[in-house]
Design a protein around this motif. Structure first.
Motif, PDB file in Angstrom:
ATOM      1  N   ASP A  52      12.022  59.102  29.239  1.00 29.28           N
ATOM      2  CA  ASP A  52      13.300  59.399  29.913  1.00 29.28           C
ATOM      3  C   ASP A  52      14.147  58.140  30.050  1.00 29.28           C
ATOM      4  O   ASP A  52      15.383  58.186  29.918  1.00 29.28           O
ATOM      5  N   GLU A  53      13.511  57.020  30.293  1.00 26.42           N
ATOM      6  CA  GLU A  53      14.242  55.747  30.362  1.00 26.42           C
ATOM      7  C   GLU A  53      14.899  55.442  29.011  1.00 26.42           C
ATOM      8  O   GLU A  53      16.067  55.024  28.951  1.00 26.42           O
ATOM      9  N   ILE A  54      14.149  55.681  27.942  1.00 28.92           N
ATOM     10  CA  ILE A  54      14.704  55.452  26.598  1.00 28.92           C
ATOM     11  C   ILE A  54      15.863  56.400  26.332  1.00 28.92           C
ATOM     12  O   ILE A  54      16.931  56.004  25.839  1.00 28.92           O
ATOM     13  N   HIS A  55      15.687  57.677  26.684  1.00 23.48           N
ATOM     14  CA  HIS A  55      16.743  58.673  26.445  1.00 23.48           C
ATOM     15  C   HIS A  55      18.003  58.331  27.225  1.00 23.48           C
ATOM     16  O   HIS A  55      19.124  58.374  26.690  1.00 23.48           O
ATOM     17  N   GLY A  81      20.578  64.773  21.992  1.00 21.93           N
ATOM     18  CA  GLY A  81      19.810  63.614  21.562  1.00 21.93           C
ATOM     19  C   GLY A  81      18.400  63.672  22.113  1.00 21.93           C
ATOM     20  O   GLY A  81      18.187  64.021  23.277  1.00 21.93           O
ATOM     21  N   THR A  82      17.416  63.341  21.270  1.00 21.55           N
ATOM     22  CA  THR A  82      16.008  63.404  21.685  1.00 21.55           C
ATOM     23  C   THR A  82      15.269  62.154  21.229  1.00 21.55           C
ATOM     24  O   THR A  82      15.679  61.478  20.292  1.00 21.55           O
ATOM     25  N   ALA A  83      14.159  61.876  21.931  1.00 24.70           N
ATOM     26  CA  ALA A  83      13.312  60.732  21.592  1.00 24.70           C
ATOM     27  C   ALA A  83      11.849  61.129  21.768  1.00 24.70           C
ATOM     28  O   ALA A  83      11.525  61.959  22.635  1.00 24.70           O
ATOM     29  N   THR A  84      10.978  60.537  20.973  1.00 25.54           N
ATOM     30  CA  THR A  84       9.546  60.898  21.006  1.00 25.54           C
ATOM     31  C   THR A  84       8.713  59.694  20.597  1.00 25.54           C
ATOM     32  O   THR A  84       9.132  58.889  19.759  1.00 25.54           O
ATOM     33  N   ILE A  85       7.513  59.604  21.202  1.00 28.02           N
ATOM     34  CA  ILE A  85       6.501  58.664  20.737  1.00 28.02           C
ATOM     35  C   ILE A  85       5.302  59.486  20.270  1.00 28.02           C
ATOM     36  O   ILE A  85       4.835  60.382  20.988  1.00 28.02           O
TER      37      ILE A  85
END
Length: 614
Positions: free
Chosen positions: A186-189, A204-208
């Motif tokens: 969430d910090e990255i997003h 926009g989405t982010a994933t590890i």
């Protein structure tokens, strides 16, 4: 269909083609300016994500540096952004590759690594339970039978403690477990994307990823839950984790298509253990593309209607004179040349076209007559040339046979003893006669090839006994004079369907060249091998390696190569040309392979049934 209708439809097609081209151009512009720009932005977003991901280790390193001097008493891992803090007094205390490298390199090491379930238990039983990821069946993902991902991805930092001699006494290390770390994602997003929705979905989405499993993400499932446990598509996995390359393109992410960027996460040993991902929902860009194309379509439709009306009247005005010229072309194609084309048109351009058309008819008629006369003349000259070559070669062949026989009879002393000088002179005469006989045979074969009389009659023959043994016997003296070593590796009994006489010419030419252009005391190696449906016959000789340029042109008619060491060797430049023609008439190929100390000629012949060809 009437000409007027054809003209009308043709112009209409042109309008539609141009319109489609404009629409395609518009689509390309949109793709390049909007979607490509979005892809560039996603790539920049991925760099930002990598920066934040790496920055987490920087904070832990700063805190560990302070702890390393002041001790770890009363310091909680959460205070420095970590989940655990440990001390290793020897390498065997932990399986961590980060700690191991800190021991070996005696410097601060940080990076990502995988933690096995057993190590998680040692770090804390709660870690093992909280890190478990239940795998969810995902479209386009590679097949798997695994139900739970019980390993953990951690970012870890290690600081070695050194004694006064510079030896490592212990390593202080701390790590943060990424599995289910929604705060980090969430910090990255929030740092990269705006906090809005598009049709109820995050733009926009982010994933590890750990391997191909999402261990923390803000990608949502159809139920609106975080898609932790879902997996990356097989295409992306193969490129990013399988090949270690960045992936920047559209990709299917859980439920939708996104403009995406992926790059691998590697451990300190260089092994790929996961991936970082950012993506922007593709639908907003596709919707924009559709809207722009719709506007283009309306404009083009209006233009097409207007153009159709204009083209209909234009077609009506030019159809009659054009039809007259069309009838004239039909006459020309049948060999008739009308002297006048009546168009009855008042359009200046059409009238000028008709006059030019009449002039063209006159020119074509005169040119055709000239070409016909010239072709007949060339055909007669070519026939005379071929007949002359065949006649002269045939007549000389008989005369030369008798002359050669007599010359050898005198030289070898069958008609009485001769002295040394006479013998030397007769050697020169016989060499020249042999060369002349070979030249006559080449011109006779050339005549047969040019006249299409080189017929191939295949029958089963023994490659070694019927062809190459006889060839080597015929060249025995020349081989002995050159002190060459012949290694015949062709197996006894090797059979091949071929025209024996023609193949004997091929063998004579190739082996003869190997002797003439080979090194004194060099080797000639004959071998055969199977190559699919073909039999490859290879003749190698030690000698001056050819250049690629010479190898490409050497099979041409009347081509002689300028080899510095063999300029004294006589030849007509026809032997390899005739050889190639004979091999190709057999359905085979002839090639030259350049070696380090010589050259190899490879004759490839089919191993099929017997057949006849001309």
């Amino acid at each position: 269909m009437k000409l007027r209708s054809r003209i009308f439809i043709s112009i209409l097609i042109v309008i539609l083609v141009l319109g489609s081209a404009i629409a395609l151009l518009g689509f390309v512009v949109i793709q390049r300016e909007i979607v490509a720009r979005s892809q560039d932005e996603v790539s920049r977003n991925l760099k930002s994500m990598r920066y934040i991901y790496n920055a987490k280790t920087d904070g832990i390193i700063e805190a560990l540096s302070i702890i390393s001097h002041n001790g770890i008493n009363k310091i909680l891992p959460s205070e420095i952004g970590a989940d655990y803090i440990r001390v290793a007094t020897q390498i065997s205390d932990t399986p961590s590759s980060v700690v191991r490298n800190a021991f070996y390199e005696k410097k601060i090491i940080s990076g990502s690594r995988l933690v096995a379930p057993a190590e998680l238990e040692l770090l804390g039983k709660a870690f093992a339970a909280d890190s478990a990821i239940y795998i969810v069946e995902t479209q386009r993902a590679r097949p798997t039978e695994k139900k739970v991902e019980d390993r953990a991805l951690v970012i870890e930092c290690a600081i070695p403690r050194l004694d006064y001699l510079g030896n490592v006494t212990s390593v202080l290390y701390a790590g943060r477990i990424i599995n289910n770390d929604v705060d980090l994602i969430d910090e990255i997003h929030n740092f990269i994307f705006e906090d809005t929705l598009y049709e109820g979905k995050l733009p926009g989405t982010a994933t590890i990823f750990l391997d191909d499993v999402r261990i923390t993400t803000n990608v949502l499932t159809e139920k609106g839950e975080r898609a932790i446990g879902t997996r990356v598509s097989e295409e992306v996995y193969n490129k990013v984790i399988g090949s270690g390359e960045a992936y920047r393109s559209r990709a299917f992410v859980v439920t939708d298509w996104y403009v995406t960027a992926y790059e691998p996460i590697s451990d300190p040993d260089g092994k790929r253990i996961g991936a970082l991902y950012v993506g922007r929902l593709e639908k907003p860009f596709m919707d924009m593309t559709i809207r722009v194309l719709l506007i283009f379509g309306l404009i083009l439709a209006g233009s097409a209607v207007a153009g159709s009306i204009i083209s209909f009247f234009l077609a009506s005005n030019i159809s009659k004179p054009v039809f007259e010229m069309y009838k004239a072309t039909k006459k020309i194609s049948s060999g008739l040349y009308p002297k006048q084309v009546s168009t009855g048109s008042r359009i200046k351009e059409i009238h000028s076209l008709a006059e030019a058309f009449e002039t063209m008819i006159l020119d074509l008629s005169a040119r055709e007559s000239a070409i016909t006369a010239k072709s007949e003349q060339l055909a007669a000259l070519n026939k005379s040339y071929l007949d002359l070559i065949g006649f002269v070669s045939h007549e000389l062949k008989g005369i030369l046979a008798s002359t050669i026989l007599n010359a050898y009879t005198v030289r070898d002393g069958f008609l009485g003893m001769i002295n040394f000088k006479q013998r030397k002179a007769l050697d020169s005469i016989t060499r020249n006669l042999d060369y002349l006989a070979e030249t006559v045979k080449n011109f006779l074969n050339l005549s047969r090839i040019e006249k299409g009389e080189l017929n191939i009659s295949k029958a089963e023959c023994l490659l070694r006994e019927d062809i190459f043994d006889e060839t080597l016997e015929a060249f025995g003296k020349a081989i002995a004079d050159q002190e060459m070593v012949v290694i015949n590796e062709i197996p006894v009994g090797e059979k091949i369907p071929a025209d024996r006489d023609m193949l004997f010419i091929v063998a004579n030419n190739i082996v003869g060249n190997a002797i003439k252009y080979g090194n004194e005391k060099g080797r000639i190696i004959l071998s055969v091998s199977a190559n699919g449906d073909m039999t490859d016959i290879e003749i190698y000789n030690d000698g001056q390696p050819l250049s690629k340029e010479d190898a490409d042109k050497m099979f041409g008619k009347f081509v002689r190569l300028d080899l510095a060491k063999k300029r004294h060797v006589k030849g007509t430049g026809l032997g390899l040309y005739i050889t190639k023609e004979i091999v190709e008439r057999h359905g085979g190929t002839l090639a030259c392979r350049l070696e380090e100390e010589g050259n190899s000629f490879i004759i490839s012949l089919p191993r099929g049934k017997h057949e006849e060809s001309a």
